[in-house]
Design a protein around this motif. Structure first.
Motif, PDB file in Angstrom:
ATOM      1  N   ILE A  56       0.839  -1.204   0.000  1.00  0.00           N
ATOM      2  CA  ILE A  56       0.000   0.000   0.000  1.00  0.00           C
ATOM      3  C   ILE A  56       0.874   1.254   0.000  1.00  0.00           C
ATOM      4  N   LEU A  57       1.836   1.301   0.912  1.00  0.00           N
ATOM      5  CA  LEU A  57       2.739   2.456   0.967  1.00  0.00           C
ATOM      6  C   LEU A  57       3.565   2.578  -0.314  1.00  0.00           C
ATOM      7  N   GLY A  58       3.992   1.436  -0.848  1.00  0.00           N
ATOM      8  CA  GLY A  58       4.804   1.418  -2.051  1.00  0.00           C
ATOM      9  C   GLY A  58       4.056   1.855  -3.289  1.00  0.00           C
ATOM     10  N   GLY A  76       6.511   0.362  -9.492  1.00  0.00           N
ATOM     11  CA  GLY A  76       7.934   0.321  -9.157  1.00  0.00           C
ATOM     12  C   GLY A  76       8.248  -0.845  -8.246  1.00  0.00           C
ATOM     13  N   VAL A  77       9.520  -0.925  -7.908  1.00  0.00           N
ATOM     14  CA  VAL A  77       9.986  -1.963  -6.998  1.00  0.00           C
ATOM     15  C   VAL A  77       9.282  -1.832  -5.640  1.00  0.00           C
ATOM     16  N   SER A  78       8.887  -0.625  -5.305  1.00  0.00           N
ATOM     17  CA  SER A  78       8.246  -0.371  -4.008  1.00  0.00           C
ATOM     18  C   SER A  78       6.911  -1.099  -3.854  1.00  0.00           C
ATOM     19  N   LEU A  79       6.260  -1.433  -4.947  1.00  0.00           N
ATOM     20  CA  LEU A  79       5.058  -2.271  -4.903  1.00  0.00           C
ATOM     21  C   LEU A  79       5.403  -3.715  -5.242  1.00  0.00           C
ATOM     22  N   ALA A  80       6.155  -3.912  -6.307  1.00  0.00           N
ATOM     23  CA  ALA A  80       6.378  -5.260  -6.834  1.00  0.00           C
ATOM     24  C   ALA A  80       7.095  -6.176  -5.854  1.00  0.00           C
ATOM     25  N   LEU A  81       8.105  -5.675  -5.167  1.00  0.00           N
ATOM     26  CA  LEU A  81       8.862  -6.521  -4.236  1.00  0.00           C
ATOM     27  C   LEU A  81       8.011  -6.977  -3.050  1.00  0.00           C
ATOM     28  N   PRO A  82       7.345  -6.083  -2.330  1.00  0.00           N
ATOM     29  CA  PRO A  82       6.530  -6.593  -1.223  1.00  0.00           C
ATOM     30  C   PRO A  82       5.361  -7.455  -1.689  1.00  0.00           C
ATOM     31  N   MET A 108      -0.725  16.061 -13.290  1.00  0.00           N
ATOM     32  CA  MET A 108      -1.631  17.210 -13.167  1.00  0.00           C
ATOM     33  C   MET A 108      -0.981  18.480 -13.719  1.00  0.00           C
ATOM     34  N   GLU A 109       0.319  18.596 -13.529  1.00  0.00           N
ATOM     35  CA  GLU A 109       1.019  19.796 -13.965  1.00  0.00           C
ATOM     36  C   GLU A 109       1.421  19.741 -15.444  1.00  0.00           C
ATOM     37  N   PRO A 144       4.941   6.687  -4.161  1.00  0.00           N
ATOM     38  CA  PRO A 144       5.430   7.105  -5.491  1.00  0.00           C
ATOM     39  C   PRO A 144       4.351   7.775  -6.335  1.00  0.00           C
ATOM     40  N   TYR A 145       3.135   7.233  -6.292  1.00  0.00           N
ATOM     41  CA  TYR A 145       2.078   7.803  -7.130  1.00  0.00           C
ATOM     42  C   TYR A 145       1.645   9.183  -6.651  1.00  0.00           C
ATOM     43  N   SER A 146       1.862   9.500  -5.384  1.00  0.00           N
ATOM     44  CA  SER A 146       1.526  10.846  -4.915  1.00  0.00           C
ATOM     45  C   SER A 146       2.348  11.883  -5.674  1.00  0.00           C
ATOM     46  N   GLN A 147       3.567  11.531  -6.052  1.00  0.00           N
ATOM     47  CA  GLN A 147       4.416  12.438  -6.824  1.00  0.00           C
ATOM     48  C   GLN A 147       4.111  12.367  -8.317  1.00  0.00           C
ATOM     49  N   PHE A 148       3.866  11.158  -8.807  1.00  0.00           N
ATOM     50  CA  PHE A 148       3.586  10.987 -10.233  1.00  0.00           C
ATOM     51  C   PHE A 148       2.278  11.673 -10.633  1.00  0.00           C
TER      52      PHE A 148
END
Length: 112
Positions: A11-13, A86-92, A26-27, A17-21
């Protein structure tokens, strides 16, 4: 307990990252040229990007070797999650499903 930890990391992973993407989208919209320009805009950004690319390739190797060893199905899901988030989701996510698979094998051996 370990499965809850891995799920929390999934969830965090995804969220972090998506909070920045999402802010980038949006910009700037789907300006992938600008995305890659900014990704490699300086040495520190390039360092981070290269680290993630190498980590991803190592992770893909681990997924296929370990996944086949444990006879896990749908290994492509972890590669897609790596590419989409990213790895932040895929690994966990992989570790969560690996833990479940190992518990299934353990329970099957225990009950047999």
């Amino acid at each position: 307990m370990l499965q809850i930890t891995y799920l929390t990391f999934c969830i965090l992973g995804t969220i972090l990252p998506y909070s920045q993407f999402i802010l980038f989208l949006m910009e700037h919209g789907f300006d992938f040229q600008l995305f890659f320009e900014q990704l490699f805009s300086n040495r520190i950004a390039s360092f981070s990007a290269m680290d993630l690319i190498v980590s991803s390739v190592i992770f893909w190797t681990f997924v296929f070797v370990e996944g086949r060893r444990l006879e896990m199905k749908n290994l492509w899901i972890y590669i897609v999650s790596n590419l989409l988030v990213g790895v932040s989701l895929a690994l966990p996510l992989f570790l969560l499903m690996r833990e479940r698979k190992q518990q299934q094998k353990h329970n099957y051996q225990f009950n047999s």
